[in-house]
Write a protein that holds these residues in place. Structure first.
Motif, PDB file in Angstrom:
ATOM      1  N   LEU A 233     -56.658  25.893  -9.757  1.00  0.00           N
ATOM      2  CA  LEU A 233     -57.684  25.265  -8.916  1.00  0.00           C
ATOM      3  C   LEU A 233     -57.073  24.467  -7.769  1.00  0.00           C
ATOM      4  CD1 LEU A 233     -60.177  24.134 -11.693  1.00  0.00           C
ATOM      5  CD2 LEU A 233     -60.563  25.930  -9.984  1.00  0.00           C
ATOM      6  N   ASP A 234     -55.883  23.913  -7.980  1.00  0.00           N
ATOM      7  CA  ASP A 234     -55.212  23.176  -6.914  1.00  0.00           C
ATOM      8  C   ASP A 234     -54.627  24.096  -5.848  1.00  0.00           C
ATOM      9  OD1 ASP A 234     -55.705  20.594  -7.703  1.00  0.00           O
ATOM     10  OD2 ASP A 234     -53.840  20.362  -8.819  1.00  0.00           O
TER      11      ASP A 234
ATOM     12  N   ILE B  66     -56.171  27.273  -4.878  1.00  0.00           N
ATOM     13  CA  ILE B  66     -57.138  28.201  -4.295  1.00  0.00           C
ATOM     14  C   ILE B  66     -58.263  27.404  -3.651  1.00  0.00           C
ATOM     15  CG2 ILE B  66     -56.623  30.081  -5.924  1.00  0.00           C
ATOM     16  CD1 ILE B  66     -59.198  29.360  -7.427  1.00  0.00           C
ATOM     17  N   LYS B  67     -58.968  28.044  -2.725  1.00  0.00           N
ATOM     18  CA  LYS B  67     -60.107  27.427  -2.052  1.00  0.00           C
ATOM     19  C   LYS B  67     -61.416  27.883  -2.670  1.00  0.00           C
ATOM     20  CE  LYS B  67     -62.439  27.054   2.440  1.00  0.00           C
ATOM     21  NZ  LYS B  67     -62.388  27.389   3.894  1.00  0.00           N
TER      22      LYS B  67
ATOM     23  N   GLY C 251     -62.164  26.012  -6.155  1.00  0.00           N
ATOM     24  CA  GLY C 251     -60.829  25.487  -5.933  1.00  0.00           C
ATOM     25  C   GLY C 251     -60.826  24.269  -5.031  1.00  0.00           C
TER      26      GLY C 251
ATOM     27  N   ASN D 107     -58.144  23.532  -2.786  1.00  0.00           N
ATOM     28  CA  ASN D 107     -57.245  23.673  -1.648  1.00  0.00           C
ATOM     29  C   ASN D 107     -58.034  24.009  -0.385  1.00  0.00           C
ATOM     30  OD1 ASN D 107     -54.877  24.536   0.032  1.00  0.00           O
ATOM     31  ND2 ASN D 107     -53.830  24.367  -1.936  1.00  0.00           N
TER      32      ASN D 107
ATOM     33  N   ASN E  68     -56.803  29.752   0.205  1.00  0.00           N
ATOM     34  CA  ASN E  68     -56.330  30.444  -0.997  1.00  0.00           C
ATOM     35  C   ASN E  68     -54.832  30.707  -0.830  1.00  0.00           C
ATOM     36  OD1 ASN E  68     -58.877  30.744  -2.373  1.00  0.00           O
ATOM     37  ND2 ASN E  68     -59.410  32.294  -0.851  1.00  0.00           N
TER      38      ASN E  68
ATOM     39  N   GLY F  47     -54.702  33.599  -7.569  1.00  0.00           N
ATOM     40  CA  GLY F  47     -55.385  32.993  -8.701  1.00  0.00           C
ATOM     41  C   GLY F  47     -54.991  33.521 -10.059  1.00  0.00           C
TER      42      GLY F  47
ATOM     43  N   GLY G 226     -59.190  33.736  -8.677  1.00  0.00           N
ATOM     44  CA  GLY G 226     -59.001  32.882  -9.846  1.00  0.00           C
ATOM     45  C   GLY G 226     -59.674  33.383 -11.106  1.00  0.00           C
TER      46      GLY G 226
END
Length: 494
Positions: free
Chosen positions: A188-189, A191-192, A196, A198, A201, A205, A365
């Protein structure tokens, strides 16, 4: 020793700051970890410490932080590890101190198909904090499951750690902390989309874990192993299917879980699929960039079973009890694990799981892209692209999940349920054949069919309710609600 871990994070939102380390400190931490003992088998590592007396999160060498842990309480009791050159240097009987061949110590940051991206660093090459490296065991006479204890000794890593992966590349990194790492928080930290945190991306994921599950030789062509995968939906075990090795289609038994062990290395990837066809339409692109490792991803979680290989821990139930700083909960999501057997004896495990954050389209993800190019295979088809893990919002009776099959030898194919998780007994599952409009119930026996050579990309799918008479439309089933060839399921939403 044992399963001791050091966690430095903000446990209470009112806490002003995380625990810090004095940059000038000469203090050190020692941490035991076990790797596979056999000298023909790779471990993928990432050190939880840098050398003593260095600045925080400094670059390190393998020889500078790794110790002979045969006697845990007194590392290097008979001298330091004997790092020796040569392909077969560690293949003899176990010695004291232990021997490790420097021939097999590599790092990787590049493109998947470029074998030159593997850089030999031996025991003295520099590694960035958070980078992973490969290393083989200490004796050729050990079994596949025998372990060797090592002691990492040095200044523990802490705080934010950043590594850069280029667009189109993959990177061998690892857990850099002296505690377990929560893979979900890490994903999660980085990816957007899909919830997520960030701005972009950075990765696709999915995390990839090497599993070397047979002892053969040092010849690449004879390796038996593969990459298991994990994402926010769950994990699947590895199969030996890379064309560069002994692609015997043998299966590994280990399934990666949410918690990444201390010192464990793994790959992150920026590619979605080798041949994407419109799969990006509903997401932001995967662009690479800074891979973030942070204290908020750290968690206390023991290896299971105690003393197991660090490749990745076996999947296990997680306690519902919580304690200070411990927010782990039981995974109650519904999951279906299918297994495909091809005419040539190829095996492919697939995972389909429910998560309210996922959609029926591609989700960074939650959906794990197919990474291999095999002559025979089975995969989920999402927007015409191929996936091994698929996350979806529900298992409602009107759901239909397309499957792709590749067959290089005419013969019998088999699709069966491997395991079910958190699914009611009355949920029925069928393989739908669009070419014949027949439905094959797979709850109690596998789907089997003789197929000719070819790619079947628009014929088969997994469904929960047949719209025509099932192949197993027995008198008993008719009494349960089949009328005019239609089976109505009263309880299918999970």
């Amino acid at each position: 020793v044992g399963e001791s871990q050091s966690i430095q994070k903000r446990f209470d939102p009112t806490q002003d700051s995380e625990s810090i380390l004095d940059n000038a400190s000469t203090g050190y931490l020692e941490r035991d970890q076990q790797g596979v003992k056999n000298s023909y088998i790779y471990n993928y590592w990432s050190s939880p410490v840098s050398a003593r007396g260095t600045s925080n999160n400094a670059a390190y060498t393998v020889a500078g932080i790794l110790n002979d842990g045969t006697v845990s309480s007194t590392p290097n009791v008979n001298g330091g590890i004997n790092f020796v050159p040569g392909t077969y240097a560690a293949d003899g009987a176990l010695t004291s101190p232990i021997k490790i061949s420097t021939r097999w110590i590599y790092r990787f940051n590049g493109t998947e198909d470029d074998y030159d991206s593997w850089v030999q660093i031996r025991s003295g090459g520099s590694l960035k904090t958070g980078e992973g490296y490969t290393m083989k065991g200490v004796t050729g006479s050990a079994g596949v499951n025998d372990t060797q204890n090592y002691v990492f000794s040095g200044k523990p890593h802490n705080g934010d750690i950043t590594l850069t992966v280029a667009d189109g590349d993959e990177y061998l990194i690892g857990n850099p902390y002296p505690s377990a790492l929560d893979a979900d928080e890490f994903i999660l930290d980085n990816i957007k989309d899909s919830g997520g945190r960030n701005a972009v991306n950075v990765i696709n994921g999915t995390l990839y874990f090497w599993d070397h599950f047979a002892v053969v030789s040092h010849v690449l062509r004879q390796y038996v192993g593969g990459y298991a995968m994990y994402n926010l939906t769950g994990g699947v075990n590895a199969i030996s299917d890379d064309y560069r090795i002994n692609n015997s289609f043998a299966k590994g038994t280990k399934v990666p879980s949410q918690y990444i062990s201390v010192a464990q290395g793994f790959f992150v990837n920026t590619e979605i699929e080798a041949d994407p066809r419109g799969v990006d339409s509903n997401i932001n692109p995967v662009v690479g960039g800074d891979v973030l490792l942070r204290n908020n991803q750290r968690v206390f979680e023991r290896d299971s079973p105690l003393g197991s290989s660090i490749f990745f821990k076996e999947a296990k139930a997680k306690s519902t009890a919580t304690s200070a700083g411990d927010n782990k909960k039981v995974d109650t999501r519904s999951k279906i694990r299918l297994l495909f057997d091809s005419p040539n004896g190829y095996h492919r495990p697939l995972l389909l799981g429910v998560d309210e954050r996922a959609t029926n389209n591609f989700d960074v993800g939650f959906d794990a892209p197919l990474a291999e190019k095999n002559n025979e295979d089975m995969f989920w088809l999402i927007q015409n692209a191929k996936f091994i893990i698929q996350g979806v919002p529900n298992f409602d009776k009107d759901q239909e999940f397309p499957l792709g099959l590749k067959v290089s030898k005419a013969g019998l194919v088999r699709i069966k349920i491997d395991t079910l998780e958190n699914i009611a007994n009355n949920v029925q599952m069928y393989i739908k054949d669009k070419s014949t409009l027949r439905f094959y119930k797979i709850n109690n026996k596998p789907f089997e069919m003789n197929l000719e050579i070819g790619n079947y990309l628009d014929r088969f799918s997994l469904v929960f309710s047949p719209s025509q008479k099932s192949e197993e439309n027995t008198e008993e089933e008719r009494g349960l609600g089949i009328e005019d060839g239609v089976l109505e399921l009263s309880l299918i939403h999970i």
